[in-house]
Design a protein around this motif. Structure first.
Motif, PDB file in Angstrom:
ATOM      1  N   HIS A 180      15.459  49.458  45.267  1.00 32.24           N
ATOM      2  CA  HIS A 180      14.241  50.155  45.675  1.00 32.24           C
ATOM      3  C   HIS A 180      13.725  49.460  46.931  1.00 32.24           C
ATOM      4  O   HIS A 180      14.128  48.347  47.250  1.00 32.24           O
ATOM      5  CB  HIS A 180      13.166  50.092  44.583  1.00 32.24           C
ATOM      6  N   PHE A 217      16.098  54.271  42.651  1.00 30.68           N
ATOM      7  CA  PHE A 217      17.108  53.221  42.641  1.00 30.68           C
ATOM      8  C   PHE A 217      18.341  53.670  43.419  1.00 30.68           C
ATOM      9  O   PHE A 217      18.591  54.859  43.597  1.00 30.68           O
ATOM     10  CB  PHE A 217      17.510  52.884  41.208  1.00 30.68           C
ATOM     11  N   LEU A 234      20.415  46.018  39.927  1.00 27.60           N
ATOM     12  CA  LEU A 234      19.772  46.587  38.751  1.00 27.60           C
ATOM     13  C   LEU A 234      20.660  46.467  37.518  1.00 27.60           C
ATOM     14  O   LEU A 234      21.757  47.024  37.455  1.00 27.60           O
ATOM     15  CB  LEU A 234      19.443  48.062  39.012  1.00 27.60           C
ATOM     16  N   GLN A 279      15.603  44.238  37.853  1.00 24.27           N
ATOM     17  CA  GLN A 279      15.629  44.493  39.289  1.00 24.27           C
ATOM     18  C   GLN A 279      14.531  43.725  40.000  1.00 24.27           C
ATOM     19  O   GLN A 279      14.494  43.663  41.212  1.00 24.27           O
ATOM     20  CB  GLN A 279      15.490  45.980  39.581  1.00 24.27           C
TER      21      GLN A 279
END
Length: 684
Positions: free
Chosen positions: A475, A499, A357, A242
């Motif tokens: 995020h 997340f 992610l 990520q």
């Protein structure tokens, strides 16, 4: 098959039609048909048993022939029968995976229902992916063999090749396109429920020894949670990360000086401090490409210059939590990401796609060594890259390596090659690096010890307003208020917004978040309430222990004959106390933000089996130090007892820090590799 209509009818009770398709037509039929013999082989006996029981309980012994009103009491009996609890749970899990899991090329109804629409991927094969040589093109000898093209190995290869050394960069994974590493939610790295794409595949067992002595094993074609969430692809974890690009805090380098050495722990200071690494942090941020706000955390992480790109745009979550942090007297700001916030080096700015992610970037805006350091190494003309090649043994005499044995897979055939070298750089990660060194008869008693990483907290709540779902990169806002604040038992750690869950993650977390586990009400909750789900995560340091370690199994090997790893799980009470502190502090943050229904200790992912102590943040197994009695390598990663065997990955880190470690791994390797390239005492 007689059970198919029965299974379809049962599935449609778990996820009924309500304007959106029911389970069977909404993706479960395709899922079962496509994966029955591979991913779902474990589930089919339980599903068949449940179907037989449903038919036995139905008048006429044909459950599917009953009207829905007649099926309902049968389903109630099945779901309430303790003897069928595992079988019914299997049905629910398979339905959720089929309806909300899916892949980009066959999106299930659950994706459409929630307006989850991941973009198409970028080029089929990047330039670096297609640049590898064959076994027949290998030179007899290289100045340096770098084993692993992830966060550390690619940096080392770039530095050494740029300094004029002839380098062979060895990558275990096969060439993979962005399409293979993106869009598959059941096999991608984040959930990794089955046959992880970014893994070495079957024939690569790992074993875990629990504190009570129990020993269990997992192969790499099973759950990534059980095998260990390590990505094996060009770029390693930086291909599918990520991309949170944090620096460690100054106190992370002097943990023993600040907190002592509790009990049986092996907590230690680094052999150098933050100020020594700061110039290398800055260089990596510019060479890799990091977007951030230099003012947000500069008091905690002093900087000699700013980031090369501004922070990614703000959003509603950042505004909500940053305001609450301010009312608590905390500083909060945008998370630094190795993601383009503006066009840079011919690659575009982040589009905010919904599945950053665990997936490859569809536009190339996410920065990793696969699109930065590896191409630079290859562009020197001094670096060869070989793919599908596993280093199985380092040959050495009296502490000096002179060759590496490789097994190269080409066209379904495994070829053995021995390549001579002047030095070896092992950059295979905190598990595979000590494994190869130990299997080669290298290293001291400290090698493989001190395995540790991070202990994550997750607190969820209901936000005071609906928030955008599926926002990339996932995020947004963070605070260091709980890091080394004088109250945290072991340094605390960073706290940041949760997340952005994928559809299947929402479905698997629904019951823990107060939602119905199945039925029409579950679908209604998924459509309406997931927009209100907000969370805060805490990344707490684990305490290293000498008996939390990697060692070799005496008889189990992988498909190429290398002894398998046995990881020993060991925990210290201070690790749990640190996690608890972050959990309670995260709860206070959400409450101050006006959130309700605050829930602590939410499992990030509903477990599907035993979890490995090996994580994507594992460090410490070849830790640096000036004293060989307490460390496996010197301060530049030279393996104690050797003249030319170096380590270049996360295993060097003596402590895990209270933030993601990748930027620190890269900065440290950049520092060490520059030393190797300029130290005239080193062999060529």
């Amino acid at each position: 098959m007689r059970t198919v209509p029965t299974l379809a009818a049962l599935a449609d009770h778990v996820i009924p039609a309500d304007g959106w398709p029911a389970a069977w037509d909404g993706g479960v039929a395709d899922y079962v048909g496509f994966e029955a013999d591979r991913d779902l082989a474990w589930a089919m006996p339980q599903l068949n048993r449940l179907c037989r029981e449903a038919d036995r309980l139905a008048p006429g012994n044909d459950f599917s022939a009953l009207p829905p009103t007649g099926q309902k009491p049968v389903v109630a009996r099945l779901s309430n029968d303790p003897a069928l609890a595992a079988a019914f749970a299997t049905l629910v899990r398979v339905c959720m995976e089929g309806y909300y899991g899916g892949a980009r090329d066959r999106p299930p109804a659950g994706w459409k229902m929630l307006a989850f629409d991941p973009p198409a991927t970028g080029p089929e094969m990047t330039a670096a992916e297609s640049a590898g040589i064959t076994a027949s093109a290998l030179r007899d000898s290289y100045d340096v063999l770098v084993l692993g093209a992830g966060a550390g190995g690619a940096v080392a290869a770039s530095v050494l090749a740029s300094a004029g050394a002839r380098v062979l960069l060895v990558e275990r994974s096969r060439p993979m396109s962005d399409a293979e590493l993106s869009g598959d939610h059941l096999h991608g790295k984040r959930l990794a429920l089955y046959h992880p794409v970014a893994g070495p595949g079957p024939g690569n067992p790992r074993l875990v020894r629990e504190p009570d002595g129990t020993l269990w094993s997992a192969d790499a074609d099973g759950s990534g949670e059980s095998w260990g969430l390590n990505a094996m692809c060009l770029g390693g974890g930086t291909r599918v990360w990520q991309a949170m690009a944090w620096r460690f805090l100054p106190d992370d380098f002097r943990m023993a000086s600040r907190y002592g050495r509790p009990g049986t722990s092996s907590l230690t200071d680094w052999p150098f401090g933050y100020a020594d690494l700061e110039p290398w942090y800055l260089r990596v941020e510019h060479e890799l490409g990091v977007a951030g706000d230099a003012m947000s955390f500069s008091e905690r992480m002093p900087r000699s210059a700013g980031y090369p790109m501004p922070a990614l745009p703000t959003d509603d979550v950042r505004r909500l939590l940053a305001a609450a942090a301010g009312r608590l007297g905390w500083s909060a700001g945008p998370i630094p990401f190795a993601v383009n916030s503006t066009e840079r080096h011919g690659r575009p700015a982040c589009t905010g796609c919904p599945q950053c992610l665990g997936h490859s970037c569809p536009s190339g805006a996410k920065n990793g060594t696969h699109n930065t350091y590896t191409p630079r190494a290859l562009a020197t003309g001094n670096c060869d890259l070989i793919r599908s090649a596993q280093a199985v043994r380092i040959r050495h005499s009296r502490g000096e390596a002179d060759a590496v044995d490789l097994v190269v897979e080409e066209n379904g055939t495994r070829l053995s090659r021995t390549v001579r070298c002047g030095r070896v750089v092992v950059a295979a990660g905190s598990v595979e690096t000590p494994r190869l060194l130990l299997a080669s008869g290298l290293g001291n008693d400290q090698l493989g010890r001190h395995l540790h990483g991070h202990r994550l907290s997750l607190v969820t709540a209901r936000a005071p307003m609906p928030l955008p779902r599926f926002r990339g990169p996932g995020h947004s806002v963070a605070t260091l208020a709980a890091a080394h604040d004088g109250l945290a038992p072991l340094g605390g750690g960073v706290m940041y917004d949760m997340f952005s869950p994928y559809p299947l993650q929402f479905a698997r977390m629904a019951h823990a978040l107060g939602g119905p586990p199945l039925g029409v009400e579950h679908k209604r909750w998924m459509r309406s309430e997931t927009a209100y789900v907000i969370g805060v995560m805490g990344m707490g340091q684990e305490l290293p222990l000498p008996h939390s370690r990697i060692e070799l199994h005496p008889s189990v090997t992988d498909r190429n004959g290398v002894p398998a790893v046995v990881s020993h799980r060991a925990d210290h009470p201070l690790t749990a106390a640190n996690q608890d502190y972050l959990t309670s502090t995260a709860s206070a943050w959400l409450s101050e933000a006006g959130c309700t229904d605050v829930r602590e200790n939410i499992a990030i992912f509903a477990p599907t089996g035993p979890g490995s102590p090996i994580t994507e943040h594992s460090v410490g197994t070849a830790r640096m130090g000036d004293d060989p009695a307490l460390s496996a390598t010197d301060r530049f990663g030279l393996l104690h007892g050797t003249r030319n065997v170096h380590v270049a990955d996360g295993s060097l880190l003596p402590t895990s820090g209270g933030v993601n470690p990748t930027l620190t791994i890269m900065a440290n390797v950049l520092r060490a590799a520059t030393h190797w390239a300029t130290d005239q005492r080193m062999p060529p």
